[in-house]
Design an enzyme around this catalytic site. Sequence first.
Site, short mmCIF file in Angstrom:
data_model
loop_
_atom_site.label_atom_id
_atom_site.label_comp_id
_atom_site.label_asym_id
_atom_site.label_seq_id
_atom_site.Cartn_x
_atom_site.Cartn_y
_atom_site.Cartn_z
N GLY A 58 27.84 18.15 -103.84
CA GLY A 58 28.60 16.99 -104.30
C GLY A 58 29.78 17.43 -105.13
O GLY A 58 29.83 18.57 -105.60
N CYS A 85 24.20 23.94 -103.49
CA CYS A 85 25.44 23.83 -104.23
C CYS A 85 25.28 22.94 -105.46
O CYS A 85 24.59 23.32 -106.39
CB CYS A 85 26.57 23.38 -103.30
SG CYS A 85 28.19 23.73 -103.99
N TYR A 86 25.85 21.74 -105.48
CA TYR A 86 25.63 20.87 -106.65
C TYR A 86 24.14 20.64 -106.87
O TYR A 86 23.65 20.63 -108.01
CB TYR A 86 26.34 19.52 -106.45
CG TYR A 86 26.16 18.59 -107.64
CD1 TYR A 86 27.00 18.70 -108.75
CD2 TYR A 86 25.13 17.66 -107.67
CE1 TYR A 86 26.82 17.88 -109.85
CE2 TYR A 86 24.94 16.83 -108.78
CZ TYR A 86 25.79 16.96 -109.86
OH TYR A 86 25.61 16.16 -110.95
N GLU A 177 24.21 24.33 -94.12
CA GLU A 177 24.29 23.37 -93.01
C GLU A 177 25.58 23.48 -92.22
O GLU A 177 25.68 22.91 -91.14
CB GLU A 177 24.13 21.93 -93.54
CG GLU A 177 25.18 21.45 -94.52
CD GLU A 177 24.90 21.91 -95.96
OE1 GLU A 177 24.02 22.77 -96.14
OE2 GLU A 177 25.58 21.43 -96.88
N ASP A 232 25.53 3.68 -76.46
CA ASP A 232 24.68 3.03 -77.46
C ASP A 232 24.08 1.72 -76.96
O ASP A 232 22.87 1.52 -77.06
CB ASP A 232 25.47 2.75 -78.76
CG ASP A 232 26.12 4.02 -79.30
OD1 ASP A 232 25.66 5.11 -78.92
OD2 ASP A 232 27.07 3.91 -80.09
N LYS A 374 24.04 10.26 -82.75
CA LYS A 374 24.52 10.08 -81.37
C LYS A 374 23.80 10.99 -80.37
O LYS A 374 23.41 10.54 -79.30
CB LYS A 374 26.02 10.37 -81.34
CG LYS A 374 26.70 9.98 -80.06
CD LYS A 374 27.06 8.53 -80.11
CE LYS A 374 27.94 8.09 -78.98
NZ LYS A 374 28.36 6.69 -79.20
#
Length: 518
Positions: A58, A85-86, A177, A232, A374
């Site tokens: 963040g 990280c944060y 990630e 979708d 998706k």
Amino acid sequence: MSHAHDRLLIIDFGSQVTQLIARRLRELNVYCEIHPFQTVTDEFLEQFAPKAVVLSGGPASVIDDGSPRPPERVFDLGVPILGICYGQQVMMQMLGGRVERGEGTAEFGRAYVAPSKDLDLLDGWFAEDREQVWMSHGDHVAEIAPGFEVFATSSGAPYAITADPDRHFYAVQFHPEVHHTPKGAKLYENFVRLAGFTGDWTMAYYREDAIERIRDQVGDAKVICALSGGVDSSVAAALIHEAVGDQLTCVFVDHGLLRLNEAEEVVGMFRDHMNLQVIHAEEQDRFLGELDGVSDPETKRKIIGRLFIDVFQKHADEIEGARFLAQGTLYPDVIESVSFSGGPSVTIKSHHNVGGLPEKMGLKLVEPLRELFKDEVRALGRELGLPDKFIGRHPFPGPGLAIRCPGEITRDKLDILRKADAVYIDQIRKHGLYDEIWQAFVAILPVRTVGVMGDGRTYDYACALRAVTSVDGMTADYYPFTHEFLGETATRIINEVKGINRVTYDITSKPPGTIEWE
Ligand code: XMP
């Protein structure tokens, strides 16, 4: 049966890449949800009952007063936690370590971490004596919390990977990630394995579970669905049909702005092949009539959006007993994002959807894809037996060819555009490029140019070819076709499509351009 699967909680502190954490975990068949830190209370934790927790990155600084925190309770759940990280810094600070704003220790971009000790989280990670990772931090951990040890370092982060192995608390300074941490997926794989996830989140499982949930929700009421033929709405319709059969009626609104043979293909597929009840609402005259003489992009969009809802409502009203409206809403639309700026963003284009309709018509929503990304929707579509042709389709905007026809829309221009687009897509498929491209289409330009064909003068429309790569449509780059491909395609369009005598290729990225022309 719902929620029988193991759940992982991602607490979001507003990183740009939090969704990627979820993607990596879903790829490992782990069910996870992203929740902003403000909404994660003790009660929430109790009810969610995560089997493991990830604290995201963040933009805030843990040193600042009022910076975001997870509830203390998260550290007492007795489940593995991964801080990124944060998330790493907040974990250290809350567990008794110290974070500093570093002079000369900020790292942005590519960095290398080297292992100093074995750790279960790192099994199979270090093929060599160092691994490339992606860093993006100004602050750094100056003192680790009691119980933690150092397992890897980088030049700017002496505490690049730390852990309290007894409690299964892991803290990494980099972003595993992202694509630029090439082996980051291995880290997540190890994390979920040691947290005891069995990989029970599969599309076969999801299908069964979703069908039961739809049946529970709908009972014996009727459901209506606006079917566009896009992936979708197609997958949502197929799934709901499997759950409640003929209680579902789909409305396919044909606004006259569809591609060549599109209506026949969609209606044929769902009505004739899959036995769904599909109303083919042929409303071309109404749409094209109201669009006559309109050239402003936002006006076009507003007209189409309004008519779409009118037409859908008219047909839906004829379906007696309809109490539910099916929508193909996906998980990225549902995730509440953490906003630090708080300001409203400008409207670049007003997107077309059927929002607001459910309240007006007194309908409840059925949204069976709300938990999916998706590519999971595509996998579910395959699981349901939808042909690849539907599943792998490029996105097509609700306003259709209207926004690929800058300036005034005429039937003549639309016909020319449909033919040119079909040739272009045929070329792309023939060259095996369709799946590499996010979206490709032709726009017909509001200019006519002079050409010479045979011995005669022509005065016909110019068109632009568009093809982009993208991961989410938010940013995009033009596709680098070879000159041979472009030359061959231009020749084919000019030879095969009467009304076009000039072909150009649009090489604008997004930003500054947008994908569509309007
Ligand atoms: P832009 O042109 O904004 O498009 O870069 C980004 C993506 O969104 C699609 N698009 C729409 N989709 N209704 C939709 O359902 C719309 O009104 C709409 N406008 C743009 C566009 O095709 C691209 O995939």
